[in-house]
Design an enzyme around this catalytic site. Structure first.
Site, PDB file in Angstrom:
ATOM      1  CB  SER A   1       1.173  31.733  22.745  1.00 48.61           C
ATOM      2  OG  SER A   1       1.296  30.391  23.463  1.00 48.61           O
TER       3      SER A   1
ATOM      4  CG  HIS B   1       4.096  35.316  24.204  1.00 49.27           C
ATOM      5  ND1 HIS B   1       4.590  34.723  25.357  1.00 49.27           N
ATOM      6  CD2 HIS B   1       3.895  34.231  23.543  1.00 49.27           C
ATOM      7  CE1 HIS B   1       4.366  33.476  25.430  1.00 49.27           C
ATOM      8  NE2 HIS B   1       3.683  33.070  24.311  1.00 49.27           N
TER       9      HIS B   1
END
Length: 302
Positions: free
Chosen positions: A207, A253
């Protein structure tokens, strides 16, 4: 966002449009020219002309010709970031997807392997003496966790995003710059997770690198003056999921996104005369920040 290989679209290519019906360079459609390649007869502008024994040739003919007296790489087409245009602009993206899938299959086949690959700061927790984790010298976990998934929905989402974002970015940046962006973004996400998250909490997945691609894509779209609304909308949706769902490492993220924006900006805005220095220098600086965060957190834990 896809563009034809070898079609630079920088600010210098946005001048006055040629008159209707005039011959224009096949690589720069906004440039009028009266010169044609002596081999394939395609119109070429002064930037694309390569002097041959008779007349001028285009870069593609020069690359495939022999005995012209010109090096095949003398006028090789370049991407907007200065990378080499390749026959398969998605090769690195395919390799990355293949690695992720291979690790996923291996993890499903051996549950013990997962514990050796995930990102974890320190394990086991107190009062036991820790023997595993990044704080115990297993820095490789910052890298291996980028390619490790456990749930099918997780790897499916990340690989679809990698294919959708990675292909156009690889074509625009070139292979070396693209893989540098991907790896540094993933490491940045892992380092921020290690710095902020509880040391006994395990995290995994690509991610951080995917959000790095989001950030670089936004920069590229802005650079090309394309409509930014689709990429912004998709990014906002992903950020809502990031902070709205539990058990998601938002640090990865955000870390990856910041790295992607900064490195992506350096990739597509670096001046041509100092392009390599600025592009790869930004990656080195981010790596230094990653090392600094890792050392700081390790000192706190030990």
């Amino acid at each position: 966002m896809d563009q034809a290989p070898g079609s630079p679209q920088g600010p210098e290519d946005q001048g006055p449009q040629p008159a209707q019906g005039a011959s224009v360079c096949y690589r720069h459609p906004d440039r009028e020219t009266g010169v044609r390649c002596t081999r394939c007869d395609r119109p070429i502008c002064p930037e694309c002309m390569v002097s041959a024994s008779v007349g001028f040739q285009c870069p593609e003919c020069v690359r495939g010709a022999a005995g012209t007296g010109v090096s095949p790489t003398a006028a090789r087409p370049r991407t907007i970031a200065g990378g080499t245009v390749t026959a398969d602009p998605r090769l690195i993206t395919k390799i990355l997807i293949g690695i992720n899938l291979a690790v996923f299959i291996a993890v499903q086949s051996s549950s013990s392997l997962l514990n050796d690959l995930v990102l974890i700061g320190q394990w086991p927790p107190a009062p036991f003496a820790p023997s595993e984790g990044v704080a115990e010298g297993e820095w490789y976990r910052l890298f291996t966790s980028m390619f490790t998934h456990e749930a099918i929905w997780h790897i499916a989402f990340n690989m679809l995003s990698l294919w959708w974002l990675g292909g156009p970015l690889e074509a625009a940046l070139g292979r070396a710059r693209y893989i540098s962006l991907y790896l540094v973004s993933g490491l940045a996400g892992g380092a921020l997770t290690y710095l902020i998250e509880s040391p006994t909490t395990a995290s995994l997945g690509a991610s951080g690198a995917i959000f790095g691609l989001f950030g670089a894509t936004a920069v590229l779209v802005r650079r090309l003056n394309y409509d930014m609304r689709p990429i912004i909308a998709l990014l906002v949706i992903n950020l809502i999921f990031t902070f709205g769902w539990s058990n998601i490492a938002w640090q990865a993220h955000i870390g990856g996104l910041v790295a992607g924006v900064v490195i992506g900006y350096a990739m597509v805005h670096a001046p041509r005369e100092r392009r390599n220095l600025i592009q790869y220098g930004s990656c080195v600086l981010f790596l230094a920040v990653i090392v600094g965060m890792t050392l700081l957190r390790t000192a706190q834990l030990t």
